[in-house]
Enzyme design. Structure first.
Site, mmCIF file in Angstrom:
data_model
loop_
_atom_site.group_PDB
_atom_site.id
_atom_site.type_symbol
_atom_site.label_atom_id
_atom_site.label_comp_id
_atom_site.label_asym_id
_atom_site.label_seq_id
_atom_site.Cartn_x
_atom_site.Cartn_y
_atom_site.Cartn_z
ATOM 1 N N ASN A 6 0.855 -1.186 0.000
ATOM 2 C CA ASN A 6 0.000 0.000 0.000
ATOM 3 C C ASN A 6 0.893 1.238 0.000
ATOM 4 O O ASN A 6 1.476 1.587 1.019
ATOM 5 C CB ASN A 6 -0.908 -0.019 1.241
ATOM 6 C CG ASN A 6 -1.760 1.241 1.335
ATOM 7 O OD1 ASN A 6 -1.793 2.057 0.414
ATOM 8 N ND2 ASN A 6 -2.446 1.416 2.452
ATOM 9 N N TRP A 7 0.983 1.865 -1.150
ATOM 10 C CA TRP A 7 1.881 3.024 -1.281
ATOM 11 C C TRP A 7 1.293 4.314 -0.712
ATOM 12 O O TRP A 7 1.971 5.323 -0.640
ATOM 13 C CB TRP A 7 2.241 3.232 -2.759
ATOM 14 C CG TRP A 7 3.265 2.265 -3.255
ATOM 15 C CD1 TRP A 7 3.937 1.311 -2.521
ATOM 16 C CD2 TRP A 7 3.756 2.148 -4.602
ATOM 17 N NE1 TRP A 7 4.803 0.612 -3.317
ATOM 18 C CE2 TRP A 7 4.718 1.111 -4.601
ATOM 19 C CE3 TRP A 7 3.488 2.816 -5.791
ATOM 20 C CZ2 TRP A 7 5.405 0.731 -5.758
ATOM 21 C CZ3 TRP A 7 4.170 2.434 -6.938
ATOM 22 C CH2 TRP A 7 5.119 1.410 -6.919
ATOM 23 N N LYS A 8 0.011 4.316 -0.387
ATOM 24 C CA LYS A 8 -0.640 5.513 0.155
ATOM 25 C C LYS A 8 -0.370 6.696 -0.800
ATOM 26 O O LYS A 8 -0.268 6.484 -2.004
ATOM 27 C CB LYS A 8 -0.164 5.771 1.579
ATOM 28 C CG LYS A 8 -0.287 4.506 2.433
ATOM 29 C CD LYS A 8 -0.026 4.704 3.887
ATOM 30 C CE LYS A 8 -0.190 3.364 4.617
ATOM 31 N NZ LYS A 8 -0.056 3.459 6.057
ATOM 32 N N HIS A 92 -9.512 1.464 4.819
ATOM 33 C CA HIS A 92 -8.218 1.592 5.495
ATOM 34 C C HIS A 92 -8.365 2.570 6.654
ATOM 35 O O HIS A 92 -9.148 3.522 6.565
ATOM 36 C CB HIS A 92 -7.172 2.095 4.489
ATOM 37 C CG HIS A 92 -5.789 2.065 5.070
ATOM 38 N ND1 HIS A 92 -5.324 3.061 5.884
ATOM 39 C CD2 HIS A 92 -4.803 1.142 4.986
ATOM 40 C CE1 HIS A 92 -4.086 2.755 6.267
ATOM 41 N NE2 HIS A 92 -3.752 1.593 5.733
ATOM 42 N N GLU A 94 -6.734 4.989 7.636
ATOM 43 C CA GLU A 94 -6.562 6.416 7.286
ATOM 44 C C GLU A 94 -7.812 6.964 6.613
ATOM 45 O O GLU A 94 -8.155 8.137 6.780
ATOM 46 C CB GLU A 94 -5.326 6.568 6.394
ATOM 47 C CG GLU A 94 -4.039 6.394 7.197
ATOM 48 C CD GLU A 94 -2.915 5.706 6.468
ATOM 49 O OE1 GLU A 94 -2.897 5.715 5.222
ATOM 50 O OE2 GLU A 94 -2.038 5.140 7.152
ATOM 51 N N GLU A 162 -5.387 -4.516 10.503
ATOM 52 C CA GLU A 162 -4.362 -3.486 10.679
ATOM 53 C C GLU A 162 -4.630 -2.715 11.963
ATOM 54 O O GLU A 162 -5.418 -1.762 11.963
ATOM 55 C CB GLU A 162 -4.386 -2.515 9.494
ATOM 56 C CG GLU A 162 -4.078 -3.170 8.166
ATOM 57 C CD GLU A 162 -3.453 -2.186 7.188
ATOM 58 O OE1 GLU A 162 -2.369 -2.488 6.701
ATOM 59 O OE2 GLU A 162 -4.026 -1.115 6.957
ATOM 60 N N GLY A 168 2.485 2.682 10.692
ATOM 61 C CA GLY A 168 3.436 3.780 10.535
ATOM 62 C C GLY A 168 4.123 4.199 11.830
ATOM 63 O O GLY A 168 4.747 5.256 11.890
ATOM 64 N N SER A 208 3.520 -1.862 10.325
ATOM 65 C CA SER A 208 4.962 -1.912 10.553
ATOM 66 C C SER A 208 5.589 -3.261 10.197
ATOM 67 O O SER A 208 6.508 -3.734 10.880
ATOM 68 C CB SER A 208 5.292 -1.519 11.996
ATOM 69 O OG SER A 208 4.889 -0.178 12.234
HETATM 70 P P1 13P Z 1 3.063 0.682 7.683
HETATM 71 O O1 13P Z 1 3.590 -0.622 7.126
HETATM 72 O O2 13P Z 1 3.806 1.878 7.197
HETATM 73 O O3 13P Z 1 2.939 0.601 9.183
HETATM 74 O O4 13P Z 1 1.587 0.843 7.109
HETATM 75 C C1 13P Z 1 0.698 -0.202 7.204
HETATM 76 C C2 13P Z 1 -0.498 0.111 6.393
HETATM 77 O O5 13P Z 1 -1.255 1.009 6.702
HETATM 78 C C3 13P Z 1 -0.728 -0.691 5.182
HETATM 79 O O6 13P Z 1 -1.992 -0.470 4.673
#
Ligand code: 13P
Length: 247
Positions: A6-8, A92, A94, A162, A168, A208
């Site tokens: 997931n590159w966001k 997600h 976010e 998640e 993050g 993470s």
């Molecule tokens: P991180 O791997 O940066 O913690 O992010 C996880 C995530 O939100 C994947 O969708």
């Protein structure tokens, strides 16, 4: 194991293209493995072009639940499907926290994505506060139940666990914590949809995931793959996670 990136909101089209060309050259995937890239919407078209003819999958991070109309700024599942996307993330954390997506929005998106011929990946997870209050299981079960309210059972769907406190932050769930939450989700799927369906739903862990913890997490029986954020942005670490997860 499935490794999903997931590159966001990271990587410009130029950066995405260079990464994907390198990935194509350097990744080998066996038949029981899967790698799926979730770039930002603006990079989807070029992703399809660069990955054409490979076994690397790709999909969108979000979509709207309507096909078309006066919905400024949105993309429909049909449009994503036309580009060639096969998967789409839903809910997600976010999106839930920054863009106020509700379980009911998620439910509509799940059904719309399936209706367009793609596979939705519904994301669930508790906050630190909820975990500390002992609410983890009830929170993720409610997200699952409400998010899958309109799911088409004859079609495929995936889940991602998640924990919000692990996203993050560098704080990863312990293998036991992750497995326990996955088991709660699997049991709920069994209760709602029956054991034979529940067995077919991949449940990915995200939060993470790094080359250093991927192998141990991957040993847990209930983990079918990873949804990787930060560590998927560098080719080397994505390749390393892929090989650690499948070793
Ligand atoms: P991180 O791997 O940066 O913690 O992010 C996880 C995530 O939100 C994947 O969708």
């Amino acid at each position: 194991m499935i490794c999903a990136a997931n590159w966001k909101l990271n990587k410009s089209p130029r950066e995405a293209e260079a990464f994907l060309r390198d990935l194509r050259r350097n990744l080998s995937i066996d038949h029981h493995q899967e790698v799926i890239i979730f770039p930002s919407a603006i990079c989807l078209m070029l992703t399809g072009e660069v990955l054409e003819g490979t076994d690397i999958g790709w999909g969108a991070q979000n979509c709207y639940f309507e096909k078309s109309g006066a919905f400024t700024g949105e993309n429909s599942p049909e449009v994503l499907r036309e580009l060639g996307a096969t998967h789409c993330l839903v809910g997600h954390s976010e999106r839930r926290s920054l863009f106020h997506e509700t379980n009911s929005d998620c439910a509509k998106k799940v059904a719309a994505i399936q209706g367009a011929g793609m596979v939705p990946m519904l994301c669930v997870g508790e906050t630190l506060e909820q975990r500390e209050k002992g609410q983890t299981n009830s929170v993720i079960v409610q997200q699952l139940r409400e998010g899958l309210q309109h799911v088409h059972l004859e079609k495929e769907f995936w889940l991602a666990y998640e924990p919000v406190w692990a996203i993050g932050t560098g704080k990863v769930a312990t293998p036991a914590q992750a497995n326990e939450a996955h088991l709660v989700l699997r049991n709920e799927l069994t209760a709602v949809f029956g054991a034979s369906k529940a067995r077919t739903v991949p449940i990915l862990y995200g939060g993470s995931v790094k080359p250093e913890n991927a192998h141990e997490l991957a040993q847990q029986p209930e983990l079918d793959g990873f949804l990787i954020g930060g560590a998927s942005l560098q080719l080397e670490s994505l390749l390393k996670i892929h090989s650690e997860a499948n070793r």
